[in-house]
Design a protein around this motif. Sequence first.
Motif, PDB file in Angstrom:
ATOM      1  N   VAL A 163      31.299  18.050  24.058  1.00 34.97           N
ATOM      2  CA  VAL A 163      31.974  17.343  22.699  1.00 34.97           C
ATOM      3  C   VAL A 163      30.562  17.201  21.931  1.00 34.97           C
ATOM      4  O   VAL A 163      30.692  17.789  20.782  1.00 34.97           O
ATOM      5  N   PHE A 164      29.702  16.493  22.461  1.00 32.39           N
ATOM      6  CA  PHE A 164      28.361  16.249  21.422  1.00 32.39           C
ATOM      7  C   PHE A 164      27.422  17.065  21.400  1.00 32.39           C
ATOM      8  O   PHE A 164      26.798  17.330  20.482  1.00 32.39           O
ATOM      9  N   ALA A 165      27.250  17.758  22.198  1.00 35.23           N
ATOM     10  CA  ALA A 165      26.197  19.030  22.377  1.00 35.23           C
ATOM     11  C   ALA A 165      26.761  20.230  21.410  1.00 35.23           C
ATOM     12  O   ALA A 165      26.169  20.627  20.597  1.00 35.23           O
ATOM     13  N   GLY A 166      27.955  20.347  21.613  1.00 37.59           N
ATOM     14  CA  GLY A 166      28.767  21.430  20.730  1.00 37.59           C
ATOM     15  C   GLY A 166      28.913  20.727  19.435  1.00 37.59           C
ATOM     16  O   GLY A 166      28.738  21.572  18.299  1.00 37.59           O
ATOM     17  N   ALA A 167      29.210  19.521  19.094  1.00 37.31           N
ATOM     18  CA  ALA A 167      29.319  18.900  17.788  1.00 37.31           C
ATOM     19  C   ALA A 167      28.015  19.142  16.888  1.00 37.31           C
ATOM     20  O   ALA A 167      27.959  19.139  15.852  1.00 37.31           O
ATOM     21  N   THR A 168      27.030  18.619  17.994  1.00 40.11           N
ATOM     22  CA  THR A 168      25.576  18.909  16.961  1.00 40.11           C
ATOM     23  C   THR A 168      25.324  20.218  16.677  1.00 40.11           C
ATOM     24  O   THR A 168      25.072  20.316  15.591  1.00 40.11           O
ATOM     25  N   VAL A 169      25.682  21.139  17.392  1.00 37.93           N
ATOM     26  CA  VAL A 169      25.412  22.579  16.806  1.00 37.93           C
ATOM     27  C   VAL A 169      26.452  23.042  15.774  1.00 37.93           C
ATOM     28  O   VAL A 169      25.731  23.313  14.758  1.00 37.93           O
ATOM     29  N   LEU A 170      27.659  22.754  15.647  1.00 41.37           N
ATOM     30  CA  LEU A 170      28.335  23.216  14.924  1.00 41.37           C
ATOM     31  C   LEU A 170      28.217  22.091  13.485  1.00 41.37           C
ATOM     32  O   LEU A 170      28.440  22.484  12.130  1.00 41.37           O
ATOM     33  N   ALA A 171      27.946  20.842  13.624  1.00 41.37           N
ATOM     34  CA  ALA A 171      27.422  20.126  12.638  1.00 41.37           C
ATOM     35  C   ALA A 171      26.423  20.301  11.721  1.00 41.37           C
ATOM     36  O   ALA A 171      26.203  20.429  10.553  1.00 41.37           O
ATOM     37  N   THR A 172      25.174  21.072  12.669  1.00 42.83           N
ATOM     38  CA  THR A 172      24.143  21.494  12.030  1.00 42.83           C
ATOM     39  C   THR A 172      24.455  22.507  10.984  1.00 42.83           C
ATOM     40  O   THR A 172      24.171  22.929   9.822  1.00 42.83           O
ATOM     41  N   PHE A 173      25.184  23.605  11.797  1.00 39.01           N
ATOM     42  CA  PHE A 173      25.846  24.796  11.043  1.00 39.01           C
ATOM     43  C   PHE A 173      26.528  24.519   9.649  1.00 39.01           C
ATOM     44  O   PHE A 173      26.364  24.946   8.620  1.00 39.01           O
ATOM     45  N   ALA A 174      27.283  23.415   9.927  1.00 30.12           N
ATOM     46  CA  ALA A 174      28.146  22.863   8.673  1.00 30.12           C
ATOM     47  C   ALA A 174      27.405  22.162   7.594  1.00 30.12           C
ATOM     48  O   ALA A 174      27.605  22.573   6.417  1.00 30.12           O
ATOM     49  N   LEU A 175      26.190  21.471   7.923  1.00 27.92           N
ATOM     50  CA  LEU A 175      25.496  20.891   6.875  1.00 27.92           C
ATOM     51  C   LEU A 175      24.519  22.327   6.126  1.00 27.92           C
ATOM     52  O   LEU A 175      24.305  22.019   5.157  1.00 27.92           O
ATOM     53  N   PHE A 176      23.965  23.113   6.982  1.00 21.72           N
ATOM     54  CA  PHE A 176      23.547  24.108   6.369  1.00 21.72           C
ATOM     55  C   PHE A 176      24.259  24.721   5.299  1.00 21.72           C
ATOM     56  O   PHE A 176      23.725  25.359   4.330  1.00 21.72           O
TER      57      PHE A 176
ATOM     58  N   LEU B  33      35.244  22.645  16.831  1.00 20.76           N
ATOM     59  CA  LEU B  33      35.056  22.606  18.205  1.00 20.76           C
ATOM     60  C   LEU B  33      35.950  22.316  19.077  1.00 20.76           C
ATOM     61  O   LEU B  33      36.067  23.205  20.255  1.00 20.76           O
ATOM     62  N   GLY B  34      36.959  21.213  18.846  1.00 21.46           N
ATOM     63  CA  GLY B  34      38.224  21.312  19.871  1.00 21.46           C
ATOM     64  C   GLY B  34      38.967  22.514  19.722  1.00 21.46           C
ATOM     65  O   GLY B  34      39.401  22.708  21.039  1.00 21.46           O
ATOM     66  N   ALA B  35      39.103  23.301  18.685  1.00 21.93           N
ATOM     67  CA  ALA B  35      39.937  24.411  19.038  1.00 21.93           C
ATOM     68  C   ALA B  35      39.051  25.625  19.799  1.00 21.93           C
ATOM     69  O   ALA B  35      39.927  26.591  20.517  1.00 21.93           O
ATOM     70  N   ILE B  36      37.855  25.656  19.578  1.00 25.60           N
ATOM     71  CA  ILE B  36      36.957  26.598  20.281  1.00 25.60           C
ATOM     72  C   ILE B  36      37.001  26.328  21.803  1.00 25.60           C
ATOM     73  O   ILE B  36      37.287  27.162  22.679  1.00 25.60           O
ATOM     74  N   VAL B  37      36.564  25.184  22.251  1.00 29.22           N
ATOM     75  CA  VAL B  37      36.497  24.941  23.739  1.00 29.22           C
ATOM     76  C   VAL B  37      37.440  24.216  24.422  1.00 29.22           C
ATOM     77  O   VAL B  37      37.591  24.169  25.543  1.00 29.22           O
ATOM     78  N   GLY B  38      38.464  23.975  23.401  1.00 30.99           N
ATOM     79  CA  GLY B  38      39.726  23.436  24.160  1.00 30.99           C
ATOM     80  C   GLY B  38      40.732  24.294  24.948  1.00 30.99           C
ATOM     81  O   GLY B  38      40.344  25.380  25.274  1.00 30.99           O
ATOM     82  N   PRO B  39      41.714  23.914  25.514  1.00 37.72           N
ATOM     83  CA  PRO B  39      42.504  24.695  26.417  1.00 37.72           C
ATOM     84  C   PRO B  39      43.157  25.930  25.763  1.00 37.72           C
ATOM     85  O   PRO B  39      43.501  26.808  26.524  1.00 37.72           O
ATOM     86  N   TYR B  40      43.391  25.823  24.246  1.00 30.96           N
ATOM     87  CA  TYR B  40      43.999  27.109  23.752  1.00 30.96           C
ATOM     88  C   TYR B  40      42.891  27.794  23.300  1.00 30.96           C
ATOM     89  O   TYR B  40      43.223  28.924  22.744  1.00 30.96           O
ATOM     90  N   GLY B  41      41.587  27.698  23.327  1.00 28.72           N
ATOM     91  CA  GLY B  41      40.277  28.609  23.061  1.00 28.72           C
ATOM     92  C   GLY B  41      39.703  29.101  24.084  1.00 28.72           C
ATOM     93  O   GLY B  41      40.477  29.776  25.245  1.00 28.72           O
TER      94      GLY B  41
END
Length: 386
Positions: A12-25, A37-45
């Motif tokens: 959750v937090f490693a992925g959030a760091t990566v995607l949040a960085t991309f979102a800010l850029f 992130l939840g949609a990507i690594v969750g049970p339906y992703g």
Amino acid sequence: MQQDIVFSIFLVFAGATVLATFALFTRQPVLIAYIALGAIVGPYGIGWIEHPEQMEEMSHIGIIFLLFLLGLDMQPRALLAVLKQASTVALLSSLVFFAGGFGLTLLFGYSQMDAIIIGLAMMFSSTIIGLKLLPTTVLHHKHMGDLMVGLLLIQDMLAIFTLILLGVLKGEGDMPVWQPFVAVPILAASCYLIVRFVLLPLIMLFDRYQEYLFILAIGWCLACAEAANLIGLTYEIGAFIAGVSLATSPIAQFMAISLKPLRDFFLVMFFFALGAGVNLAMLSDVAIAAICLALMVLALKPVTFRVLLQNSSERPELAWDVGFRLGQISEFSLLIAFVAVESQLMSDKASLLIQATAIITFVLSSYIVVFNYPNPIAVSDKLRRD
């Protein structure tokens, strides 16, 4: 593969760091990164986290802390004054939102019972989205913050009533509909007495020990939340009452500052769990209806709040601001969908429609606020307000 809780939190937090960085850029709201992130690594992703239920339960604590911190900055007299004004607006707007959701759902061919429950789910706005995107100075020290808190609290009471109603419709409701309205003043009075005769003397005696005050704040918050749940209220209402009861304490601001990082930790999990819970494979079945329902909510809620608040002698600018900040459906809407499906009162397809509508309104409402109104996570320096 089912993962342990440490690995899940790491993802959750490693992925959030990566995607949040991309979102800010790319100048996007970071809330969108958590949901994605939840949609990507969750049970339906990808399926790296197959069972997000643990994360969802933990994320609920973030909402509890959010309401507790709100209460710490809300003086009891100010709360009573704003509730009196907000009650009429909240009740009338809820009727409008129910009618809109009910009518549009019927047009898409859903059953009458599905349409009723979806209409009920449309009545509420998100406490998390509305208050997380409100600057702290506005939330704690200005009339608009008090007004939004009042509206959301009344909606919480209506949500409790709705959940009781679902139990009655199934024939399993064992709680009278009047119980929540009696339970609130009883809980508030009990909290006031405990704070005055137990907690405040302890705080005055041990105010030099910051660790003790931190533990006391968490213990008091969760104790009141659990007490509220036992008497038929929600955890959130109990936590808010816990905060209000301590608002007059001289160390209320210290508690608020201490708990803010803890609140944000759990709120990240909430948005992750929200994205992870959506069945991507079935979205095509409800996509058109969800888009239409979401657009109806995004248009109807700001206009309705604007008209009702202006008729209550509020400035048009403030009325529009509140309307757009509350222009989404709620986490309570997701709970209503879950309870209705478990009670076999609503179809799985209708439940997915509520989930999809929640995601769309959360995302688009966040975009509207982040790019047009002052908020803590604005990508523009002009709008960023902590």
